[in-house]
Design a protein around this motif. Structure first.
Motif, mmCIF file in Angstrom:
data_model
loop_
_atom_site.group_PDB
_atom_site.id
_atom_site.type_symbol
_atom_site.label_atom_id
_atom_site.label_comp_id
_atom_site.label_asym_id
_atom_site.label_seq_id
_atom_site.Cartn_x
_atom_site.Cartn_y
_atom_site.Cartn_z
ATOM 1 N N ILE A 86 10.168 -9.241 2.423
ATOM 2 C CA ILE A 86 9.204 -8.383 3.110
ATOM 3 C C ILE A 86 8.647 -7.322 2.160
ATOM 4 N N MET A 87 9.546 -6.700 1.392
ATOM 5 C CA MET A 87 9.089 -5.625 0.505
ATOM 6 C C MET A 87 8.152 -6.184 -0.570
ATOM 7 N N ASN A 88 8.446 -7.373 -1.071
ATOM 8 C CA ASN A 88 7.546 -8.024 -2.034
ATOM 9 C C ASN A 88 6.176 -8.274 -1.418
ATOM 10 N N ASP A 89 6.192 -8.779 -0.192
ATOM 11 C CA ASP A 89 4.926 -9.104 0.454
ATOM 12 C C ASP A 89 4.124 -7.851 0.774
ATOM 13 N N LEU A 90 4.816 -6.802 1.166
ATOM 14 C CA LEU A 90 4.098 -5.560 1.461
ATOM 15 C C LEU A 90 3.505 -4.968 0.189
ATOM 16 N N ALA A 91 4.228 -5.101 -0.929
ATOM 17 C CA ALA A 91 3.698 -4.619 -2.208
ATOM 18 C C ALA A 91 2.446 -5.410 -2.565
ATOM 19 N N SER A 92 2.512 -6.717 -2.356
ATOM 20 C CA SER A 92 1.368 -7.585 -2.617
ATOM 21 C C SER A 92 0.196 -7.221 -1.706
ATOM 22 N N ASP A 93 0.537 -6.924 -0.455
ATOM 23 C CA ASP A 93 -0.457 -6.526 0.531
ATOM 24 C C ASP A 93 -1.187 -5.249 0.068
ATOM 25 N N PHE A 94 -0.378 -4.330 -0.419
ATOM 26 C CA PHE A 94 -0.924 -3.070 -0.918
ATOM 27 C C PHE A 94 -1.940 -3.326 -2.023
ATOM 28 N N GLN A 95 -1.560 -4.207 -2.968
ATOM 29 C CA GLN A 95 -2.458 -4.544 -4.082
ATOM 30 C C GLN A 95 -3.762 -5.153 -3.561
ATOM 31 N N SER A 96 -3.633 -6.086 -2.632
ATOM 32 C CA SER A 96 -4.826 -6.740 -2.082
ATOM 33 C C SER A 96 -5.760 -5.730 -1.445
ATOM 34 N N ARG A 97 -5.170 -4.792 -0.718
ATOM 35 C CA ARG A 97 -5.993 -3.792 -0.045
ATOM 36 C C ARG A 97 -6.653 -2.847 -1.048
ATOM 37 N N ARG A 98 -5.928 -2.563 -2.132
ATOM 38 C CA ARG A 98 -6.538 -1.748 -3.187
ATOM 39 C C ARG A 98 -7.719 -2.506 -3.793
ATOM 40 N N ASP A 99 -7.525 -3.804 -4.021
ATOM 41 C CA ASP A 99 -8.613 -4.636 -4.550
ATOM 42 C C ASP A 99 -9.819 -4.587 -3.631
ATOM 43 N N ALA A 100 -9.533 -4.536 -2.320
ATOM 44 C CA ALA A 100 -10.625 -4.535 -1.349
ATOM 45 C C ALA A 100 -11.298 -3.168 -1.258
ATOM 46 N N GLY A 101 -10.810 -2.208 -2.059
ATOM 47 C CA GLY A 101 -11.487 -0.928 -2.135
ATOM 48 C C GLY A 101 -10.894 0.175 -1.284
ATOM 49 N N GLN A 102 -9.759 -0.084 -0.656
ATOM 50 C CA GLN A 102 -9.138 0.956 0.169
ATOM 51 C C GLN A 102 -8.342 1.926 -0.704
ATOM 52 N N THR A 103 -8.310 3.198 -0.287
ATOM 53 C CA THR A 103 -7.451 4.153 -0.987
ATOM 54 C C THR A 103 -6.037 4.033 -0.422
ATOM 55 N N ASP A 104 -5.072 4.558 -1.185
ATOM 56 C CA ASP A 104 -3.679 4.470 -0.735
ATOM 57 C C ASP A 104 -3.493 5.132 0.623
ATOM 58 N N ALA A 105 -4.164 6.273 0.822
ATOM 59 C CA ALA A 105 -4.035 6.983 2.098
ATOM 60 C C ALA A 105 -4.595 6.143 3.248
ATOM 61 N N GLN A 106 -5.728 5.481 2.996
ATOM 62 C CA GLN A 106 -6.332 4.610 4.019
ATOM 63 C C GLN A 106 -5.393 3.453 4.354
ATOM 64 N N ILE A 107 -4.812 2.881 3.289
ATOM 65 C CA ILE A 107 -3.925 1.731 3.482
ATOM 66 C C ILE A 107 -2.755 2.115 4.371
#
Lengths: 117, 215
Positions: free
Chosen positions: B27-48
């Protein structure tokens, strides 16, 4: 009651929908969430906590495989990479079966709801 | 929502997960990956973090999904509690002072009957009973009790009975010790209830009440 019914229905169908999306092309988790939302006209808005357990079940059953990839394509470490899920041959067979069952079932459900027996 | 750094946010999710170790890593690996994908999509960490929800909410979804599939999560730590509950009385019994030794200590300390009895009682298996019952309750709470809410009453009653019973008997013992010893009653009492586990057992009792009140 209503919510429970919707949840039960969704639970069974989501697995098939995830397989169907992965059959079209491999995706990482977040992409799958977006594709589900988009292709359902905004109806299927899932959270990570719902999607990933489905992916794990499919992966454990051999229907999909995952690999770490960087945005440019080559395999990388978990730090900067995305985990991409891909359907397997077995997954395609399972999908075909589920779609078949679903079509039959939804057809007969419709028939009962529309009919006047 | 509380302000988190990404690391704090992830750690908070991880500590709220109630799944086996392998699934946790997954789960933690996937959430980290999710975070990266969302950053790629242009979201800020706070938005994510705002979109994913509070760490508790994120973990709760995963917990619910896995509990539905595999039954309630039973912490592997519970075997440590069980081992302690069984081993403590055994060890205390093996290494415990025999009555003869106890009375000789009593004589050295200038104590008479009651203290000698107290010393024996303190080091035999019954002297660590509150410790053992506390650990047994923790064992039940970490697994068995999670399968049905009503099961919380067993550790609750066990801990209540033992801590109250033990507190009363230690108060008597403290009175007896104060008659011959130099310290006031309350000091003996505190020393007794700390060493024989009454306070620990009481702590577990409060924790059980907390579990019972938790929605």
């Amino acid at each position: 009651m209503e919510q429970q019914f919707a949840r039960q229905l969704k639970k069974g169908a989501l697995e098939m929908l995830v397989l169907a999306l992965l059959d079209r092309r491999a995706s990482h988790g977040y992409e799958l969430l977006l594709r589900l939302k988009e292709s359902s006209g905004g109806q299927l808005v899932l959270k990570e906590g719902t999607l990933y357990p489905i992916l794990y079940r499919l992966e454990d059953d051999g229907c999909i495989v995952s690999a770490w990839q960087s945005p440019t394509g080559e395999p990388q470490t978990p730090k900067t990479a995305r985990k991409v899920y891909q359907i397997t041959g077995q997954g395609r067979a399972v999908l075909a079966e589920q779609v078949e069952v679903w079509r039959q079932f939804s057809g007969s459900v419709e028939q009962v709801l529309e009919g006047n027996a | 929502m509380k302000q988190y750094t990404v690391k704090q946010y992830m750690n908070a999710i991880e500590s709220a997960l109630r799944v086996d170790w392998k699934t946790r890593v997954r789960i933690m690996n996937d959430l980290a990956s999710d975070f990266q994908s969302r950053r790629d999509a242009g979201q800020t960490d706070a938005q994510i973090m705002a979109e994913l929800g509070t760490p508790k909410a994120v973990a709760a979804e995963f917990n619910a999904a896995f509990a539905e599939e595999h039954g309630p999560y039973q912490s592997p730590l519970r075997w440590v509690w069980l081992a302690l509950a069984v081993l403590l009385p055994l060890v205390a019994n093996w290494t415990g002072l025999q009555p003869a030794e106890a009375s000789s200590i009593g004589i050295i300390g200038g104590a008479d009957g009651p203290t000698a009895i107290f010393v024996t009682g303190r080091f035999g298996w019954s002297g660590v009973l509150p410790w053992a019952v506390g650990f047994l309750a923790l064992f039940l709470l970490a697994g068995w009790c999670r399968k049905a809410r009503g099961r919380l009453w067993l550790p609750l009653l066990l801990c209540a009975a033992v801590s109250i019973g033990s507190a009363v008997s230690q108060l008597n013992a403290a009175h007896a010790m104060a008659m011959t010893g130099a310290l006031p009653v309350w000091m003996y009492f505190i020393a007794n209830v700390l060493s024989n586990g009454t306070v620990f057992c009481l702590g577990v009792l409060f924790y059980t009440v907390f579990c019972l009140r938790r929605p």
